[in-house]
Design an enzyme around this catalytic site. Structure first.
Site: not given
Length: 263
Positions: A142, A140, A70, A147
């Protein structure tokens, strides 16, 4: 799924680096070995060990092509928080035989993000896909910038970052989440799971829920890391601190399996 539990972060990184090095050395095809790479704090120890091997003449990157996961949208290469800068500062600049033309990182300054992402997918495909994708996950769950509630079949594209992610990453931007870009370009979950092998690093108490969701939870868009359960060759390398939410039987099972692997 294979879960390799190590005593601490250092040993986890050493195990992962050794595994990656072995895969590169064993690669006998005419085409280059294609390696997917992440940023963040999780892989830094792995990068240091791989660079040490390379500098010592124990591992060559001359026939390795890399694709990063990314990049922030709107950050130029020279920005010290761009992932282009991170990768060169923490890894590529320390390799003696890495060819610059073999390094692929999404362009955060592109004027056409959708075209940039489509071209990235096409370039990965042109090499015959990724041989091994190294990654880390957020608290979380991801994976890359996918996400919670991102499609588990998603491809490389533009991602809107959650407030939680911007708060967590704010520590790199002077403690101000508002300075963290609100969007990023990211490979998709489908892009990662199309790889021949996926190796995910999970360390620390704050990642314990994410590890449990990856291993014991249901496959769900809420925890994008859970897509690893559907991969035929997924490995999670973790440290003891990250195992706090695993059930005792699950923890013992994976220790037992790895013990038998070494016999």
């Amino acid at each position: 799924m294979r879960v390799v539990i190590q005593d601490d972060y250092g040993k986890m990184c050493k195990w992962a680096a050794d595994h990656i090095a072995a895969a590169i050395r064993a690669h006998k095809e005419d085409r280059p070995f294609v390696l997917g790479l992440p940023t963040g704090s999780s892989p830094i120890g792995v990068y240091k060990e791989l660079a040490r091997m390379n500098q010592a003449g124990e591992l060559s990157f001359a026939n390795v092509v890399t694709f990063n996961m990314d990049e922030y949208l709107g950050l130029p290469h020279e920005h010290d928080q761009s992932y282009w800068y991170f990768m060169h500062d923490n890894f590529f600049d320390h390799l003696v035989d890495m060819k610059p033309e073999n390094i692929n990182i999404l362009n955060g300054m592109t004027e056409d993000p959708e075209a940039e992402c489509a071209a990235y997918e096409a370039k990965i495909a042109s090499y015959g896909g990724v041989d091994l994708f190294l990654g880390g996950i957020g608290v979380d769950g991801h994976l890359a910038f996918n996400e919670p509630f991102t499609s588990l079949s998603s491809r490389t594209g533009v991602r809107n970052l959650t407030t939680d992610t911007r708060i967590v990453n704010g520590r790199f931007f002077g403690g101000d989440p508002e300075k963290v870009p609100a969007q990023a370009l990211s490979v998709g979950i489908g892009t990662v799971t199309d790889s021949k092998e996926v190796l995910i690093l999970i360390s620390g108490h704050n990642k314990a829920r994410a590890l449990a969701a990856s291993v014991e939870g249901a496959v769900s868009q809420k925890w994008t890391c859970s897509a690893l359960q559907l991969h035929n060759n997924a490995i999670i390398a973790c440290d003891e601190a990250a195992c706090g939410e695993l059930t005792v039987d699950t923890y013992k099972y994976f220790l037992d399996i790895e013990r038998n692997e070494r016999l």
